[in-house]
Design an enzyme around this catalytic site. Sequence first.
Site, PDB file in Angstrom:
ATOM      1  N   GLY A 248      -0.526  -3.565  -4.788  1.00 30.18           N
ATOM      2  CA  GLY A 248       0.170  -3.792  -3.521  1.00 30.18           C
ATOM      3  C   GLY A 248       1.446  -4.599  -3.677  1.00 30.18           C
ATOM      4  O   GLY A 248       2.210  -4.727  -2.733  1.00 30.18           O
TER       5      GLY A 248
ATOM      6  N   SER B  49      -3.150   3.620 -13.953  1.00 31.65           N
ATOM      7  CA  SER B  49      -2.811   4.773 -13.115  1.00 31.65           C
ATOM      8  C   SER B  49      -1.309   4.926 -12.974  1.00 31.65           C
ATOM      9  O   SER B  49      -0.537   4.033 -13.297  1.00 31.65           O
ATOM     10  CB  SER B  49      -3.455   4.603 -11.744  1.00 31.65           C
TER      11      SER B  49
ATOM     12  N   ALA C 145       1.916   5.748 -10.283  1.00 27.08           N
ATOM     13  CA  ALA C 145       2.233   5.419  -8.898  1.00 27.08           C
ATOM     14  C   ALA C 145       1.833   6.562  -7.973  1.00 27.08           C
ATOM     15  O   ALA C 145       2.024   7.726  -8.307  1.00 27.08           O
ATOM     16  CB  ALA C 145       3.733   5.185  -8.768  1.00 27.08           C
TER      17      ALA C 145
ATOM     18  N   THR D 252       1.947   5.740  -4.135  1.00 26.41           N
ATOM     19  CA  THR D 252       2.900   5.362  -3.088  1.00 26.41           C
ATOM     20  C   THR D 252       3.857   4.278  -3.570  1.00 26.41           C
ATOM     21  O   THR D 252       4.793   3.935  -2.866  1.00 26.41           O
ATOM     22  CB  THR D 252       2.156   4.822  -1.851  1.00 26.41           C
TER      23      THR D 252
ATOM     24  N   THR E  99       1.299   1.176 -13.776  1.00 26.03           N
ATOM     25  CA  THR E  99       1.350   0.684 -15.154  1.00 26.03           C
ATOM     26  C   THR E  99       1.554   1.839 -16.131  1.00 26.03           C
ATOM     27  O   THR E  99       2.295   1.715 -17.116  1.00 26.03           O
ATOM     28  CB  THR E  99       0.078  -0.115 -15.487  1.00 26.03           C
TER      29      THR E  99
ATOM     30  N   ASP F  30      -9.858   2.900   2.223  1.00 25.36           N
ATOM     31  CA  ASP F  30     -10.402   2.834   0.861  1.00 25.36           C
ATOM     32  C   ASP F  30     -11.755   2.136   0.812  1.00 25.36           C
ATOM     33  O   ASP F  30     -11.926   1.119   0.142  1.00 25.36           O
ATOM     34  CB  ASP F  30      -9.409   2.212  -0.124  1.00 25.36           C
TER      35      ASP F  30
ATOM     36  N   SER G 224     -14.997   2.088  -7.003  1.00 28.90           N
ATOM     37  CA  SER G 224     -13.973   2.795  -7.743  1.00 28.90           C
ATOM     38  C   SER G 224     -13.492   1.981  -8.938  1.00 28.90           C
ATOM     39  O   SER G 224     -13.478   2.447 -10.074  1.00 28.90           O
ATOM     40  CB  SER G 224     -12.830   3.090  -6.784  1.00 28.90           C
TER      41      SER G 224
ATOM     42  N   LYS H 106      -1.412  -6.077  -0.370  1.00 26.44           N
ATOM     43  CA  LYS H 106      -2.485  -5.318   0.255  1.00 26.44           C
ATOM     44  C   LYS H 106      -3.449  -6.263   0.966  1.00 26.44           C
ATOM     45  O   LYS H 106      -3.874  -6.015   2.082  1.00 26.44           O
ATOM     46  CB  LYS H 106      -3.251  -4.569  -0.850  1.00 26.44           C
TER      47      LYS H 106
END
Lengths: 513, 513
Positions: free
Chosen positions: A169, A195, A197, A199, A204, A257, A263, A287
């Site tokens: 975030g 992961s 990007a 949004t 990374t 989420d 997750s 976030k």
Amino acid sequence: MDLIIKNLGIESGGKPIVFLNVLDADELGVSASGRLQINSGRSLTVIVNIASVTVQKGYLGISEEVQKILKLEQDSVVDVQISPFPKSLQFIRNKLNGKKLTDKEIHEIVNGVVNGNLNENEIAAFVTSLHIQGLSLDEATSLSSSMVMTGKQLVLNSPQIVDKHSIGGVPGDKTTLLVVPIIAASGLIIPKTSSRAITSAAGTADRAETLMPVDLGIEEMKEVVHKTNGCIVWGGALDLAPADDIFVKTEYSLCIDPLLLPSIMSKKKAVGATHLVVDIPTGRGAKVKTIGEADLLAKDIIELGKRLGIYCHCVLTYGEQPIGNTIGPSLEAREALEVLMKTSQVPDLFDKACHVAGSIFEITGKKNGFELARDILLSGKAEKKLREIISQQGGQSEIKPFDFVIGTNTFEYRSVNEGQVLWMDNNIMVEIARAAGAPKNKGSGIIFNKKNGDKVSKNDVLFTVYAEKSPKLSRAEQILDEKMPMGIGDKMEMLIHRVKESPVVRRSFILDR
Amino acid sequence: MDLIIKNLGIESGGKPIVFLNVLDADELGVSASGRLQINSGRSLTVIVNIASVTVQKGYLGISEEVQKILKLEQDSVVDVQISPFPKSLQFIRNKLNGKKLTDKEIHEIVNGVVNGNLNENEIAAFVTSLHIQGLSLDEATSLSSSMVMTGKQLVLNSPQIVDKHSIGGVPGDKTTLLVVPIIAASGLIIPKTSSRAITSAAGTADRAETLMPVDLGIEEMKEVVHKTNGCIVWGGALDLAPADDIFVKTEYSLCIDPLLLPSIMSKKKAVGATHLVVDIPTGRGAKVKTIGEADLLAKDIIELGKRLGIYCHCVLTYGEQPIGNTIGPSLEAREALEVLMKTSQVPDLFDKACHVAGSIFEITGKKNGFELARDILLSGKAEKKLREIISQQGGQSEIKPFDFVIGTNTFEYRSVNEGQVLWMDNNIMVEIARAAGAPKNKGSGIIFNKKNGDKVSKNDVLFTVYAEKSPKLSRAEQILDEKMPMGIGDKMEMLIHRVKESPVVRRSFILDR
């Protein structure tokens, strides 16, 4: 019913789907989104689409995905039956009606998601139910375990495997590029997956990709970790917890989420992590908005980790402005490299990296973690380690800061008055960087001259936008015409505080946020 | 972005979808299930599927649905843009998070559903939210109105239009085939639309279809009503409240029906109904299990009707066993015809039809409704009216009971002991009739010799299963080997009681069940 295969040559995004003529569908008693079983050597459950023109009576139109699994020849004949009502759907309905799910039920659902036995509607209903009804710690544990069990796992022969994760975030957060080499240089094993990007302006994996290939297979990843103690690879192609990838897509489309913690944990469990530090950036621009909220989340993470055999600590960090002075894949990777090479000082990034790495040291039993991390960084061992990892992953280990290709179309955003930077709007910064081309154009992004608390004179450059392509720069400028990305305030330390194990176990454990 | 059209020739079940190469998707910044806007003369919002092989970079694969709307030539070039985030999705998220929706917000959502602007995930999340969070009377009203406004409407020049509806769940319910001609014969206007079976053994449209065509267009329907005061047509092709059809699909796949009342009311409002009687079959074997539950539902219906300008009464009817002595389209239509022709006495069917028709008479101001209905039925006027309707809809108006083609493969199910029929299991009866081929094989079904309360001797035939095809009869027999469809008890009257307007308005109006 016997049907003739017609490969339609279309892709359906991973899900095995078929097209059935309306008359055959009628005969079989199946409707759109219903399930059929194809029996041809092995048996496969597929989701039905109804056609009236494309697929004639007596034919079964299949997608590339079905073709890939069953390898059916054009015009060959297969036996098709209506699929029994999946038990997993009954369990989803139970959750929908407020019932708590058992471990076995959750496993059945996760299996149904991975096998394509549950359709999109059903998965969306499950995710929505989890969001509204919340999930218990037991359920979160089962979800994590089931997601691990239905995917591949990285098996390293080590009693201690550490990992880090950020709730995310905050833009410009290249902390991982420093933490992984610091940790690996100390001798601890850190098989980091990350992961791209979705949004944001850079994930990374996007940053790391400007240094080295990140699309490694699980065996290659294992090899790199074996040789260097660490790695920074893209998690998307590894098939670790594939159910999670499907849930995330649904969550993303609905902007919720509920599966956040299962997750995170499933991905960590799948690489065999035994010790984990989770960074929770906190603040109005992040976030997680408040420290109270972050504390609750931290306790949930720690409890869930305990059940899954992962010893966790959380660090709550200052998340009201971008980390360091850059946003955008190449700019960020270059900045991280400069800090490792000590050619540039970036106090907040340095502080955050040492706190995160230090926390990892401390949960594995070392004392004075921050100092230990700082010493490894300042000694140059972390830089050396990063170069080893780059080399093992197939990159140019001798990469220098001037090797990074940065966009040459620039725009300076200047202050119209004087004072101190009071605030920066993370969302607008991301919007600008994305408009300028990040993360796709790796050399696009922002370099900040001023951050929260900094003194500013009239007409000072606050930040510069870089774009690889000039029309994209114009789009970024347009946003700056309309929106206000910065204000005025006080400088702060990076670490707010750190949460260790929760002394009290709460009675009603609800992860729902 | 300019893309070249490639018509893939596939159907996507009504939804406008496109296939985009992963590179173009990346460039546009759109992901699977995301929205694109195609600008070509008119503009259309479509849902994105990602392809990597089927559709090459620079191309836009379109489904038949998109082709039908935009009429794009193969290899023509269109402008494609990422679609703005639909407001309706924000509103769905609000509901998901427990907020009550305004009329305007609901209208936006319903519009999004009809236009294909909302994807399946989002619709499923909305329906799931309504199920879990419940919906207020205001929301139910807005949903009904919006569903009417986004579809076609039947406009009849009459100040009074009556209608009937059954909540369903009881097999063998051919009441409508008696009620419509009774009402139409009295001079009242009843433009009845009905549905086909989804999970049952016969819907009213399936039954009526054995007498006459039911796939009429809206103008043909109007013509029939104009000439006869009534009709019995299939509602599926009329495009009345198309949003409802989409919601129903999602509800069906999830086995929930939070939109039950808005769904009923929208269809009634769309045909211009001013007076409505809703039958709520009640009992262990019906959809609504208890009288208390049925009373609550009745009050909701009456309140919702009031807001929509439809004057409603509800009749709670005995629903613990099939209505009359038959299940299956042809068997049921024949039974209804026989009652109208007075060649056969079926007391429960007769009683129910006269109560429902009688209630319609009473809400439109007539006295002694039951007696009025009974007199019309016994006078032969109802039979004559049905034959007029059959003729106007294009059927054989002279049809006789022996004209119905009934399956010749039969199986008699006999009693193994003696006593009185205590209970019948509606679900098992439906399962047997469906196994025997109903509703697809119109001549398949069940004829009952014994019903609740009847005296039974050992080896008496309890019922006979009829199938058009012998393998289907075997499947039905197999179910009878495994399951117990009947027990022993006391005969009852059909009508439990009738609910008129609710005198007290409840404070917390929640339709959620």
